[in-house]
Write an enzyme that holds these catalytic residues in place. Structure first.
Site, PDB file in Angstrom:
ATOM      1  CG  ASN A 175      -3.385   4.762   4.911  1.00 55.09           C
ATOM      2  OD1 ASN A 175      -3.234   5.964   5.149  1.00 55.09           O
ATOM      3  ND2 ASN A 175      -2.496   4.042   4.233  1.00 55.09           N
ATOM      4  CE  LYS A 206      -3.036   4.395   0.625  1.00 56.92           C
ATOM      5  NZ  LYS A 206      -2.639   3.584  -0.488  1.00 56.92           N
ATOM      6  CG  HIS A 219       1.730   2.300   3.548  1.00 55.40           C
ATOM      7  ND1 HIS A 219       1.942   2.541   2.210  1.00 55.40           N
ATOM      8  CD2 HIS A 219       0.438   1.900   3.663  1.00 55.40           C
ATOM      9  CE1 HIS A 219       0.814   2.287   1.557  1.00 55.40           C
ATOM     10  NE2 HIS A 219      -0.108   1.904   2.411  1.00 55.40           N
ATOM     11  CD  GLU A 252       0.829   4.537  -0.762  1.00 59.37           C
ATOM     12  OE1 GLU A 252       0.497   5.373   0.103  1.00 59.37           O
ATOM     13  OE2 GLU A 252      -0.007   3.853  -1.392  1.00 59.37           O
ATOM     14  CD  GLU A 281      -1.445  -2.163   3.176  1.00 62.08           C
ATOM     15  OE1 GLU A 281      -2.639  -1.898   3.117  1.00 62.08           O
ATOM     16  OE2 GLU A 281      -0.559  -1.294   3.094  1.00 62.08           O
ATOM     17  N   GLY A 293      -4.167   0.217  -4.341  1.00 60.42           N
ATOM     18  CA  GLY A 293      -4.667   1.290  -5.201  1.00 60.42           C
ATOM     19  C   GLY A 293      -4.819   0.888  -6.661  1.00 60.42           C
ATOM     20  CB  SER A 313      -7.837  -3.200  -4.306  1.00 63.95           C
ATOM     21  OG  SER A 313      -6.878  -2.397  -4.987  1.00 63.95           O
ATOM     22  N   GLY A 334      -8.128   3.699  -0.530  1.00 64.11           N
ATOM     23  CA  GLY A 334      -9.106   4.403  -1.368  1.00 64.11           C
ATOM     24  C   GLY A 334     -10.548   4.307  -0.881  1.00 64.11           C
TER      25      GLY A 334
HETATM   26  P1  PGA Z   1      -5.961   0.710  -1.176  1.00 62.50           P
HETATM   27  O1  PGA Z   1      -4.741   1.073  -0.175  1.00 62.50           O
HETATM   28  O2  PGA Z   1      -7.086   0.187  -0.312  1.00 62.50           O
HETATM   29  O3  PGA Z   1      -6.315   2.001  -1.839  1.00 62.50           O
HETATM   30  O4  PGA Z   1      -5.456  -0.327  -2.115  1.00 62.50           O
HETATM   31  C1  PGA Z   1      -4.399   0.234   0.883  1.00 62.50           C
HETATM   32  C2  PGA Z   1      -3.252   0.818   1.652  1.00 62.50           C
HETATM   33  O5  PGA Z   1      -2.330   1.365   1.033  1.00 62.50           O
HETATM   34  O6  PGA Z   1      -3.213   0.745   2.904  1.00 62.50           O
END
Ligand code: PGA
Length: 261
Positions: free
Chosen positions: A13, A15, A103, A105, A175, A181, A221, A243
């Site tokens: 992903n 983003k 998600h 976010e 998640e 993140g 992460s 990330g």
């Molecule tokens: P991250 O994001 O690997 O940067 O923690 C995961 C996600 O939001 O799908």
């Protein structure tokens, strides 16, 4: 529950990162690093921003790459006066196969409610794509002992009114929001516990057969250094990577987790 029959699914992903030039470079680099055997062993889905989709689709088609194209979001209507939005129907026309929905976010920054998540799942499946449905608790919810209430509540709402067949084809991503993140990951045991509770809940909502075939991901992460441990858990069938998916070399190592102890 043993994951022998479920093909692992690793999703990147991106983003709001990588413009379409960077997207092409990234996918080319990743294609160079991954082998036929890797694609035979795992499904790799890539979720670039909307503006990159057409470029990545063209590259996948032209070079006959084995990546599966994904999107990060969609609108629930097929078309209409929704300035700035992109419909699931439009994504399907670009050969998008997987769409992330719910998600944290989107839920937290853009105020997407469980009802909205439900209607997006309907639109994604109506257009013959697979939703990757995200569920997860905040740190405050976790500390208050509400992880299962929150996660299973989001799951029940997302699966409401979906048929056994529709549930069977979904991907669910657990998640924990505090791990996204932040560099903090749930321990593999911890993630396994919540994910196996998700599978048990799917068995209650649908059936044991359906529950044993739904693919469940962990996200938060994930890196090349922790992927093997996460993937060794019996109920974890894949990962949703933010990330670390931006760096093709790191993401390739994640996709090749099975080659390392
Ligand atoms: P991250 O994001 O690997 O940067 O923690 C995961 C996600 O939001 O799908």
């Amino acid at each position: 529950m043993s994951n022998e029959t479920r093909k692992p699914i690793i999703s990147g992903n991106w983003k709001m990162n990588h413009n379409h030039f960077e997207a092409i470079q990234s996918v080319q680099k990743l294609a160079y690093l991954l082998t036929k055997d890797d694609f035979a062993a795992v499904d790799v889905t890539i979720h670039p921003p909307f503006t990159d989709l057409r470029s990545v689709q063209t590259l996948i088609d032209a070079d006959e790459l084995k990546f599966i194209l994904g999107a990060q979001h969609c609108h629930e209507s097929d078309s209409g006066a929704f300035t700035g939005e992109v419909s699931a129907a439009f994504l399907a026309k670009l050969n998008v196969n997987y769409v992330i929905v719910g998600h944290s976010e989107r839920r937290e920054i853009f105020g997407e409610t469980s009802e909205l998540v439900q209607s997006k799942i309907v639109a994604i499946q109506k257009n013959k794509m697979t939703p990757i449905i995200c569920v997860g608790e905040t740190l405050a919810e976790r500390e208050a002992g509400k992880t299962y209430d929150k996660v299973l509540g989001q799951l029940r709402s997302a699966l409401e009114k979906r048929s056994h067949e529709q549930i069977k084809s979904m991907v669910i991503a657990y998640e924990p929001i505090w791990a996204i993140g932040t560099g903090k990951t749930a321990t593999a045991d911890d993630a396994q516990r919540v994910i196996s509770a998700i599978r048990e809940e799917i068995a209650k909502i649908s059936s044991a057969t359906v529950a044993s075939s739904v693919r469940l991901q962990y996200g938060g992460s994930v890196k090349a250094s922790n992927i093997s441990e996460i993937m060794s858990q019996p109920d974890i069938d894949g990962v949703l990577v933010g990330g670390a998916s931006l760096d093709s070399a790191e993401f390739a190592r994640i996709c090749q987790y099975r080659l390392r102890p």
